[in-house]
Design a protein around this motif. Structure first.
Motif, PDB file in Angstrom:
ATOM      1  N   SER A 284     -19.729   6.929  38.063  1.00  0.00           N
ATOM      2  CA  SER A 284     -19.433   6.416  36.724  1.00  0.00           C
ATOM      3  C   SER A 284     -17.930   6.367  36.483  1.00  0.00           C
ATOM      4  CB  SER A 284     -20.127   7.266  35.660  1.00  0.00           C
ATOM      5  OG  SER A 284     -19.613   8.565  35.689  1.00  0.00           O
ATOM      6  N   LEU A 285     -17.195   7.352  37.012  1.00  0.00           N
ATOM      7  CA  LEU A 285     -15.731   7.312  36.873  1.00  0.00           C
ATOM      8  C   LEU A 285     -15.143   6.157  37.673  1.00  0.00           C
ATOM      9  CD1 LEU A 285     -13.460   8.858  35.556  1.00  0.00           C
ATOM     10  CD2 LEU A 285     -13.295  10.268  37.567  1.00  0.00           C
TER      11      LEU A 285
ATOM     12  N   THR B 162     -15.960   2.623  36.013  1.00  0.00           N
ATOM     13  CA  THR B 162     -15.497   2.307  34.657  1.00  0.00           C
ATOM     14  C   THR B 162     -13.971   2.367  34.583  1.00  0.00           C
ATOM     15  OG1 THR B 162     -15.839   4.605  34.074  1.00  0.00           O
ATOM     16  CG2 THR B 162     -17.601   3.082  33.511  1.00  0.00           C
ATOM     17  N   GLN B 163     -13.419   3.586  34.673  1.00  0.00           N
ATOM     18  CA  GLN B 163     -11.962   3.719  34.507  1.00  0.00           C
ATOM     19  C   GLN B 163     -11.199   3.181  35.702  1.00  0.00           C
ATOM     20  OE1 GLN B 163     -10.479   7.569  33.551  1.00  0.00           O
ATOM     21  NE2 GLN B 163     -12.207   7.994  32.195  1.00  0.00           N
ATOM     22  N   LEU B 164     -11.733   3.401  36.904  1.00  0.00           N
ATOM     23  CA  LEU B 164     -10.980   3.084  38.113  1.00  0.00           C
ATOM     24  C   LEU B 164     -11.551   1.859  38.815  1.00  0.00           C
ATOM     25  CD1 LEU B 164     -10.623   6.734  39.286  1.00  0.00           C
ATOM     26  CD2 LEU B 164      -8.795   5.284  38.514  1.00  0.00           C
TER      27      LEU B 164
ATOM     28  N   ASN C  33     -10.961  13.652  39.493  1.00  0.00           N
ATOM     29  CA  ASN C  33      -9.919  12.709  39.922  1.00  0.00           C
ATOM     30  C   ASN C  33      -9.446  12.992  41.341  1.00  0.00           C
ATOM     31  OD1 ASN C  33     -10.212  12.814  37.131  1.00  0.00           O
ATOM     32  ND2 ASN C  33      -8.301  11.719  36.863  1.00  0.00           N
TER      33      ASN C  33
END
Lengths: 168, 100
Positions: free
Chosen positions: A136-137, A140-142, B57
């Motif tokens: 999901s990261l 969406t953001q990346l 991250n």
């Protein structure tokens, strides 16, 4: 449990890396690097990065190292012979490597008062949630960096074909 | 439970062995292999810090490092093959075209 896994596979990784350094034949170095990558995959798994552990085995020790071994076999690379250059390189290389190791360990151990209090491990049984969060990261953001890597791979493929093509 | 220090020192050891192999080896393919070892050592610190701060991250950065390393391996090995075709050697001491 975590400490035992860390000691076994961390020690295996260090031994295989030293074997990489000491072996003279490139194929032995490549196979030692496969051992390092497999032990690092186990360490990623103990750190709760199951997706990366699988990707490490599939991408690195599966794809990249097969490419390396293939090229070594294709070029029929033999043992490297001891020359004057290799003597100079080992005389100059050992102090440089030792200095970098001292610097890195000094930084890591002096910051240990802040870092060393944190103990790692403990998410071995929540395998699926991690992959969901990563995807999901990533989508969406990346999303833009993810798409840019596809362009990078395309350029790399074209470059490899052009470079390896026989000139006529 | 393992302190985060241990992972960082292990990564430092692997990185140092990679640098030593990079400086001491004379074979182009082995030098290339040691670059991969250094990338792996850095990946270990990324994963350890990602776990320490409970953020993803770092893990995603490792994913991108893997992609770039795979692309780099493809191009680099093609360069090595082209080099072998023109010079008939893999020893870096004998590859001195740019030397004046």
């Amino acid at each position: 449990m975590h400490l035992a896994l860390f000691l076994i596979f961390g020690g295996l990784a260090v031994l295989a890396a030293l074997n990489l350094l000491l072996q003279r034949h490139p194929i032995n170095s490549a196979l030692s690097l496969v051992v390092v990558m497999m032990s690092l995959a186990v360490l990623y798994w103990t750190l709760g990065a199951e997706f990366l552990a699988a990707a490490q085995i599939i991408v690195y020790s599966g794809a990249v190292m097969v490419l390396f071994v293939f090229v070594i076999m294709l070029l029929n690379a033999g043992e490297e012979e001891r020359t004057k250059g290799s003597k100079i390189a080992s005389i100059a290389g050992i102090p440089g490597a030792a200095a970098i190791f001292c610097l890195l360990s000094f930084v890591f151990l002096t910051e240990g008062s802040k870092l060393g209090l944190t103990h790692l491990g403990g998410t071995l049984d929540e395998a699926t949630s991690n992959i969901q969060q990563i995807s999901s990261l990533l989508f969406t953001q990346l999303l833009l960096p993810f798409e840019v890597t596809s362009v990078l791979i395309l350029v790399a493929i074209l470059g490899a074909v052009v470079l390896a093509k026989k000139e006529r | 439970m393992v302190p985060v220090n241990y992972y960082l020192v292990l990564a430092a050891i692997l990185f140092t062995v990679g640098i030593a192999a990079y400086l001491m080896k004379r074979n182009v393919i082995t030098i290339f292999i040691s670059i991969e070892l250094m990338l792996n050592a850095v990946n270990l610190t990324f994963v350890a810090f990602a776990h320490m701060w409970n953020k993803l991250n770092g893990q995603i950065f490792v994913f991108f490092v893997m992609v770039v390393a795979a692309a780099e391996a493809a191009v680099g090995l093609a360069i090595i093959i082209a080099l072998y075709r023109s010079r008939q050697t893999l020893n870096v001491d004998q590859v001195n075209l740019l030397k004046g």
